[in-house]
Design a protein around this motif. Structure first.
Motif, PDB file in Angstrom:
ATOM      1  N   PRO A 147       1.788  33.546 -25.185  1.00 53.83           N
ATOM      2  CA  PRO A 147       1.626  32.087 -25.290  1.00 53.83           C
ATOM      3  C   PRO A 147       0.663  31.612 -24.210  1.00 53.83           C
ATOM      4  O   PRO A 147       0.765  32.011 -23.049  1.00 53.83           O
ATOM      5  N   SER A 148      -0.279  30.790 -24.589  1.00 51.92           N
ATOM      6  CA  SER A 148      -1.262  30.301 -23.631  1.00 51.92           C
ATOM      7  C   SER A 148      -0.834  28.940 -23.079  1.00 51.92           C
ATOM      8  O   SER A 148       0.019  28.255 -23.656  1.00 51.92           O
ATOM      9  N   PHE A 149      -1.459  28.574 -21.983  1.00 47.09           N
ATOM     10  CA  PHE A 149      -1.185  27.255 -21.411  1.00 47.09           C
ATOM     11  C   PHE A 149      -1.499  26.150 -22.406  1.00 47.09           C
ATOM     12  O   PHE A 149      -0.753  25.177 -22.520  1.00 47.09           O
ATOM     13  N   ARG A 150      -2.620  26.277 -23.127  1.00 46.81           N
ATOM     14  CA  ARG A 150      -3.008  25.245 -24.084  1.00 46.81           C
ATOM     15  C   ARG A 150      -1.968  25.082 -25.172  1.00 46.81           C
ATOM     16  O   ARG A 150      -1.633  23.958 -25.577  1.00 46.81           O
ATOM     17  N   GLU A 151      -1.410  26.177 -25.681  1.00 46.81           N
ATOM     18  CA  GLU A 151      -0.391  26.103 -26.731  1.00 46.81           C
ATOM     19  C   GLU A 151       0.861  25.390 -26.216  1.00 46.81           C
ATOM     20  O   GLU A 151       1.470  24.588 -26.941  1.00 46.81           O
ATOM     21  N   LEU A 152       1.238  25.673 -24.981  1.00 46.86           N
ATOM     22  CA  LEU A 152       2.429  25.049 -24.412  1.00 46.86           C
ATOM     23  C   LEU A 152       2.195  23.574 -24.100  1.00 46.86           C
ATOM     24  O   LEU A 152       3.058  22.724 -24.346  1.00 46.86           O
ATOM     25  N   PHE A 153       1.014  23.259 -23.582  1.00 47.75           N
ATOM     26  CA  PHE A 153       0.756  21.888 -23.153  1.00 47.75           C
ATOM     27  C   PHE A 153       0.676  20.918 -24.332  1.00 47.75           C
ATOM     28  O   PHE A 153       0.896  19.717 -24.166  1.00 47.75           O
ATOM     29  N   LEU A 154       0.357  21.439 -25.528  1.00 52.24           N
ATOM     30  CA  LEU A 154       0.351  20.575 -26.715  1.00 52.24           C
ATOM     31  C   LEU A 154       1.752  20.052 -27.032  1.00 52.24           C
ATOM     32  O   LEU A 154       1.899  19.032 -27.718  1.00 52.24           O
ATOM     33  N   TYR A 155       2.798  20.747 -26.553  1.00 50.37           N
ATOM     34  CA  TYR A 155       4.168  20.249 -26.695  1.00 50.37           C
ATOM     35  C   TYR A 155       4.525  19.312 -25.537  1.00 50.37           C
ATOM     36  O   TYR A 155       5.356  18.421 -25.703  1.00 50.37           O
ATOM     37  N   GLN A 156       3.906  19.525 -24.379  1.00 46.53           N
ATOM     38  CA  GLN A 156       4.174  18.650 -23.239  1.00 46.53           C
ATOM     39  C   GLN A 156       3.460  17.303 -23.361  1.00 46.53           C
ATOM     40  O   GLN A 156       3.938  16.299 -22.835  1.00 46.53           O
ATOM     41  N   ALA A 157       2.319  17.300 -24.027  1.00 46.11           N
ATOM     42  CA  ALA A 157       1.548  16.064 -24.202  1.00 46.11           C
ATOM     43  C   ALA A 157       1.111  15.995 -25.661  1.00 46.11           C
ATOM     44  O   ALA A 157      -0.018  16.341 -25.991  1.00 46.11           O
ATOM     45  N   ARG A 158       2.020  15.591 -26.512  1.00 48.97           N
ATOM     46  CA  ARG A 158       1.717  15.523 -27.947  1.00 48.97           C
ATOM     47  C   ARG A 158       0.636  14.481 -28.190  1.00 48.97           C
ATOM     48  O   ARG A 158       0.623  13.421 -27.563  1.00 48.97           O
ATOM     49  N   ILE A 159      -0.227  14.799 -29.171  1.00 52.91           N
ATOM     50  CA  ILE A 159      -1.336  13.889 -29.455  1.00 52.91           C
ATOM     51  C   ILE A 159      -1.585  13.827 -30.964  1.00 52.91           C
ATOM     52  O   ILE A 159      -1.602  14.855 -31.637  1.00 52.91           O
ATOM     53  N   GLY A 160      -1.704  12.617 -31.479  1.00 51.09           N
ATOM     54  CA  GLY A 160      -1.875  12.430 -32.916  1.00 51.09           C
ATOM     55  C   GLY A 160      -0.551  12.146 -33.601  1.00 51.09           C
ATOM     56  O   GLY A 160       0.505  12.625 -33.182  1.00 51.09           O
ATOM     57  N   LYS A 161      -0.598  11.360 -34.680  1.00 62.26           N
ATOM     58  CA  LYS A 161       0.628  10.963 -35.375  1.00 62.26           C
ATOM     59  C   LYS A 161       1.408  12.156 -35.907  1.00 62.26           C
ATOM     60  O   LYS A 161       2.645  12.165 -35.898  1.00 62.26           O
ATOM     61  N   GLU A 162       0.691  13.177 -36.395  1.00 61.95           N
ATOM     62  CA  GLU A 162       1.374  14.332 -36.983  1.00 61.95           C
ATOM     63  C   GLU A 162       2.203  15.095 -35.956  1.00 61.95           C
ATOM     64  O   GLU A 162       3.127  15.841 -36.315  1.00 61.95           O
ATOM     65  N   ALA A 163       1.910  14.917 -34.669  1.00 60.11           N
ATOM     66  CA  ALA A 163       2.655  15.630 -33.629  1.00 60.11           C
ATOM     67  C   ALA A 163       4.027  15.029 -33.381  1.00 60.11           C
ATOM     68  O   ALA A 163       4.861  15.640 -32.685  1.00 60.11           O
TER      69      ALA A 163
END
Length: 586
Positions: A147-163
């Motif tokens: 798991p990369s930092f980018r993959e994890l951070f997308l859960y820490q800072a959700r962006i976009g309505k679909e998230a």
């Protein structure tokens, strides 16, 4: 913890954040028209800038990739191991300026230095982030997927309505294997065994596709079994055996072409003789029939005929008639001699030809026996070519069978390994019950705080590995899906804080609360503020002033948590300090 978000734009609204609860509030000015709103003031752009500084791409970002922002620098400061780390990045450059002390020992090469900062490539920056913030995975499994930092951070800072629709999904079209792997890592499960199971499944899928491709035939899509292929092999080997014997028994004659030419000549001669005999035989039959039918010669017959008719002739006339009778008699004799002579001649010719036909037929039989027991070099080459083609077909079939067996064996081995891995995951899950019970309990507590009923976060092992299920009784409330995401994210942030995870920040956009009932909205803000302070993680949320549930905030003092106010009172009230012009249509 993120402490600052900045830019070199002249009127950029620099954001300063603190530990615990942080609010970015978008407000409508008192003299705004009814057509103006808090949308477009920069709340989401702020989150995008944070992503950009932490390794995100702006290729599909219509704001940061705007031509008006070409070459603009954005930056942030965060704390790590008790010291500040500055990060600055320009929109049109493939490089990141970062505090030199932060990348020491990270095995990356600086392009250049600028004071206490070093310029490194964007790819190296991603490596640094993963190595330092996902250290346990990065170091332990170097060279394999982690798991990369980018993959994890997308859960820490959700962006976009679909998230904000599904807590287990950080972006649209996110693959199931990636979700399972990232979430199993965030929940401190056996993510590397989950990764092994996924890799085995991918190998098995590739093998299944390879087998299907091997079994394709021109006019059929039916898959042949190994038994069918083996049967085809046996038939082919029989054909090769017969062809091999034919080649081995073949006798090459150097005069084969001459013999074949003589055979054709003899055959043509026999044909001509048979035709000639046929013609002469018919003529002979005609002559023999004519000889049998010829009348006998009688010299007195003409006079008798005339006398019977009552004719009276002079003596001179009678003498002439006698001569005529003798002439006719001579003609009959001549005809008889001719027929006898012709019959004899034809019989001799027919007999001679028949003897020649017999001799030629004997020669033909001998030639055929000779040609059948041997052949020309060209014929042998053709036989050998046919044998070679059969052998090549056989070798290809055997290779196909071996490859199929190898694939089947590998497929069976993988299937057995996957069963063993799933069994290991199940045993491991039992061993980690304390960890899973903790996050399950957190999710239940948070959902019960908002709705009075505990939501259920289930974790078990199924065919694809870890399986996560989330459910909550809706009770007719609005925005329940967003609050499920909120509770899940809050539980993960709590768990990370207790594990002392680095850069433990949770960021939510106003989308999180857009359709939420005011009561749950107010309770969510109270819960986030209290847990961020108690557990020690940073919470940043972007809110709209017009939707604030002021009557449902309890003892929570929202004003004390506001770090940045964005307004529609002129361009300088916006985050960027300007309003971007519409993009030109291309």
């Amino acid at each position: 913890m993120i402490t600052e978000v900045r830019s070199d734009l002249k009127d950029f609204r620099t954001a300063h954040f603190e530990a615990g609860m942080n609010i970015v509030l978008a407000e409508i000015a008192t003299d705004s028209t009814e057509h103006e709103s808090t949308n477009g003031l920069g709340k989401t752009t702020l989150i995008r800038i944070i992503h950009f500084c932490l390794g995100g791409s702006i290729a599909r970002d219509r704001v940061l990739s705007h031509p008006a922002l070409a070459g603009v620098s954005f930056g942030l400061t965060f704390t790590h191991d008790g010291r500040d780390v500055r990060v600055d990045r320009r929109t049109n450059e493939n490089g990141v300026l970062v505090s030199t002390a932060f990348i020491e020992g990270a095995d990356v090469e600086a392009i250049s230095t600028h004071g206490d900062q070093s310029l490194i490539s964007s790819d190296d920056w991603l490596k640094v982030l993963s190595r330092l913030f996902v250290k346990d995975a990065y170091v332990a499994k170097l060279g394999k997927y982690t798991p990369s930092f980018r993959e994890l951070f997308l859960y820490q800072a959700r962006i976009g309505k679909e998230a904000y629709v599904d807590p287990l999904q950080a972006f649209s079209n996110q693959s199931g294997p990636q979700r399972r792997l990232v979430i199993s890592y965030m929940l401190s499960l056996n993510w590397d065994k989950q990764r092994d199971l996924q890799e085995e499944q991918q190998q098995k899928d590739r093998i299944s596709k390879a087998i299907a491709a091997l079994e394709e035939v021109k006019d059929s899509t039916d898959e042949q079994s190994i038994g069918d292929l083996e049967a085809e092999r046996v038939v082919l080997e029989k054909q090769i055996e017969a062809k091999s014997k034919e080649v081995a028994g073949f006798n090459v004659r150097q005069d084969y072409d001459a013999l074949e030419s003589r055979l054709n000549e003899v055959d043509r001669r026999i044909h001509d003789l048979v035709n000639d005999n046929h013609s002469d035989t018919r003529l002979l039959e005609y002559y023999e029939r004519s000889a049998r039918d010829a009348p006998a010669s009688d010299p007195d017959q003409p006079l008798q005929i005339l006398s019977d008719a009552g004719a009276i002739f002079k003596e001179e006339a009678l003498r002439s008639l006698a001569e005529v009778a003798q002439f006719h008699a001579q003609i009959y004799r001549n005809r008889h001699e001719f027929l006898r002579a012709e019959i004899a001649r034809l019989r001799r010719q027919i007999g001679a030809r028949s003897r020649e036909i017999d001799a030629l037929s004997s020669e033909k039989r001998e030639l055929l026996r000779t040609l059948q027991s041997s052949g020309a070099l060209a014929t042998l080459i053709e036989l050998q070519r046919g044998l070679t083609d059969l052998e090549a077909l056989h070798d290809s079939l055997v290779a196909r069978i071996d490859e199929r067996k190898r694939f089947d064996t590998r497929k069976d081995t993988l299937s057995a390994s996957m069963i063993e891995t799933r069994a290991l995951l199940k045993r491991d899950l039992e061993d980690r019950r304390a960890t899973t019970d903790e996050v399950i309990g957190l999710f239940a507590d948070y959902t019960r705080f908002l709705y009075g009923n505990s939501g259920r976060l289930s974790i078990d092992v199924k065919q694809a590995g870890y399986n996560f299920g989330i459910s909550i009784d809706r009770e007719g409330s609005d925005g329940v899906d967003q609050m499920v995401v909120f509770c899940f994210d809050l539980a993960i942030a709590t768990l990370r804080a207790r594990r002392r995870a680095p850069l433990n920040v949770l960021i939510h956009d106003s989308t999180m609360f857009a359709d939420v009932d005011p009561r749950q909205y107010g309770l969510a803000l109270q819960l986030a503020a209290s847990k961020a302070e108690q557990e020690g993680f940073q919470y940043i949320c972007c809110l709209n002033s017009g939707a604030l549930p002021l009557e449902h905030l309890g003892s929570f003092e929202i004003k004390g948590a506001i770090r940045l106010r964005l307004t529609d009172d002129g361009d300088k009230g916006r985050l960027l300090g300007r309003k971007l012009p519409p993009r030109e249509k291309t």
